[in-house]
Design a protein around this motif. Structure first.
Motif, PDB file in Angstrom:
ATOM      1  N   UNK A  39       8.845   6.080  -0.086  1.00  0.00           N
ATOM      2  CA  UNK A  39       7.850   6.497   0.899  1.00  0.00           C
ATOM      3  C   UNK A  39       6.495   6.703   0.239  1.00  0.00           C
ATOM      4  N   UNK A  40       6.481   7.325  -0.932  1.00  0.00           N
ATOM      5  CA  UNK A  40       5.223   7.562  -1.649  1.00  0.00           C
ATOM      6  C   UNK A  40       4.546   6.242  -1.985  1.00  0.00           C
ATOM      7  N   UNK A  41       5.315   5.287  -2.475  1.00  0.00           N
ATOM      8  CA  UNK A  41       4.750   3.989  -2.835  1.00  0.00           C
ATOM      9  C   UNK A  41       4.240   3.236  -1.608  1.00  0.00           C
ATOM     10  N   UNK A  42       4.881   3.425  -0.468  1.00  0.00           N
ATOM     11  CA  UNK A  42       4.477   2.738   0.766  1.00  0.00           C
ATOM     12  C   UNK A  42       3.223   3.358   1.368  1.00  0.00           C
ATOM     13  N   UNK A  43       3.132   4.675   1.316  1.00  0.00           N
ATOM     14  CA  UNK A  43       2.064   5.385   2.024  1.00  0.00           C
ATOM     15  C   UNK A  43       0.805   5.624   1.200  1.00  0.00           C
ATOM     16  N   UNK A  44       0.811   5.288  -0.073  1.00  0.00           N
ATOM     17  CA  UNK A  44      -0.337   5.589  -0.939  1.00  0.00           C
ATOM     18  C   UNK A  44      -0.805   4.348  -1.691  1.00  0.00           C
ATOM     19  N   UNK A  45      -2.075   4.383  -2.036  1.00  0.00           N
ATOM     20  CA  UNK A  45      -2.628   3.328  -2.889  1.00  0.00           C
ATOM     21  C   UNK A  45      -2.187   3.625  -4.323  1.00  0.00           C
ATOM     22  N   UNK A  46      -1.264   2.850  -4.819  1.00  0.00           N
ATOM     23  CA  UNK A  46      -0.657   3.127  -6.123  1.00  0.00           C
ATOM     24  C   UNK A  46      -1.101   2.133  -7.198  1.00  0.00           C
ATOM     25  N   UNK A  47      -2.112   1.321  -6.920  1.00  0.00           N
ATOM     26  CA  UNK A  47      -2.508   0.268  -7.846  1.00  0.00           C
ATOM     27  C   UNK A  47      -3.110   0.787  -9.151  1.00  0.00           C
ATOM     28  N   UNK A  48      -3.572   2.035  -9.188  1.00  0.00           N
ATOM     29  CA  UNK A  48      -4.130   2.588 -10.425  1.00  0.00           C
ATOM     30  C   UNK A  48      -3.241   3.677 -11.018  1.00  0.00           C
ATOM     31  N   UNK A  49      -1.978   3.664 -10.621  1.00  0.00           N
ATOM     32  CA  UNK A  49      -1.007   4.645 -11.093  1.00  0.00           C
ATOM     33  C   UNK A  49      -0.077   3.962 -12.095  1.00  0.00           C
ATOM     34  N   UNK A  50       0.264   4.666 -13.166  1.00  0.00           N
ATOM     35  CA  UNK A  50       1.273   4.174 -14.104  1.00  0.00           C
ATOM     36  C   UNK A  50       2.625   4.343 -13.401  1.00  0.00           C
ATOM     37  N   UNK A  51       3.060   3.282 -12.726  1.00  0.00           N
ATOM     38  CA  UNK A  51       4.244   3.356 -11.875  1.00  0.00           C
ATOM     39  C   UNK A  51       5.524   3.633 -12.650  1.00  0.00           C
ATOM     40  N   UNK A  52       5.640   3.098 -13.845  1.00  0.00           N
ATOM     41  CA  UNK A  52       6.857   3.359 -14.621  1.00  0.00           C
ATOM     42  C   UNK A  52       6.907   4.821 -15.056  1.00  0.00           C
ATOM     43  N   UNK A  53       5.754   5.391 -15.392  1.00  0.00           N
ATOM     44  CA  UNK A  53       5.732   6.801 -15.786  1.00  0.00           C
ATOM     45  C   UNK A  53       5.994   7.701 -14.572  1.00  0.00           C
TER      46      UNK A  53
END
Length: 147
Positions: A39-53
């Motif tokens: 849900x967090x990944x769907x609802x937020x702009x995550x392109x500048x987030x270290x997704x693996x961390x």
């Protein structure tokens, strides 16, 4: 510090922000972590987030919450159940980083946790988070603190 290093630090900082929100949600709702993350990944702009961390922090802190709580208990002045939810989420995340990420200087772990507590917590919760994690660092990062 180069722009690349700044981008890496910023991406990790954003990962911590989303992770503490997810940890808080899990504490309050007991929703499955994979649902919170999706849900967090769907609802937020995550392109500048270290997704693996972000994924690591969210999943490992939740998975290890009982062990992290045992690490925190000796340095708390109250029961875990008496902690504010944001403080608890922030303390668990900080304890995890102190325990499992020796490559991150303990002062950075504390500074990041303080910023999270300032942003999401009550008026003085950052002071409490700082004190607790500083005491925990005495145990988990004793050599680093003495240096």
């Amino acid at each position: 510090m180069s722009q690349t290093q700044q981008a890496v630090y910023a991406a990790k900082r954003k990962a911590r922000r989303f992770a503490v929100q997810g940890i808080y949600e899990w504490q309050m709702s007991q929703n499955p972590v994979h649902q919170i993350e999706a849900r967090t990944r769907t609802e937020n702009a995550m392109h500048k987030v270290d997704l693996s961390y972000y994924h690591e922090l969210l999943t490992q802190v939740v998975e290890d919450s009982d062990v992290l709580d045992e690490l925190l208990k000796p340095v708390l002045d109250r029961e875990i159940s008496a902690l504010d939810g944001v403080e608890l989420a922030t303390l668990r995340l900080g304890a995890y980083e102190l325990r499992d990420h020796a490559e991150i200087p303990y002062r950075v772990v504390l500074d990041e946790a303080i910023e999270l507590a300032k942003h999401f917590g009550g008026a003085d919760s950052h002071k409490y988070v700082n004190g607790v994690l500083d005491r925990l660092a005495q145990t988990l990062r004793q050599a680093e603190k003495q240096a």
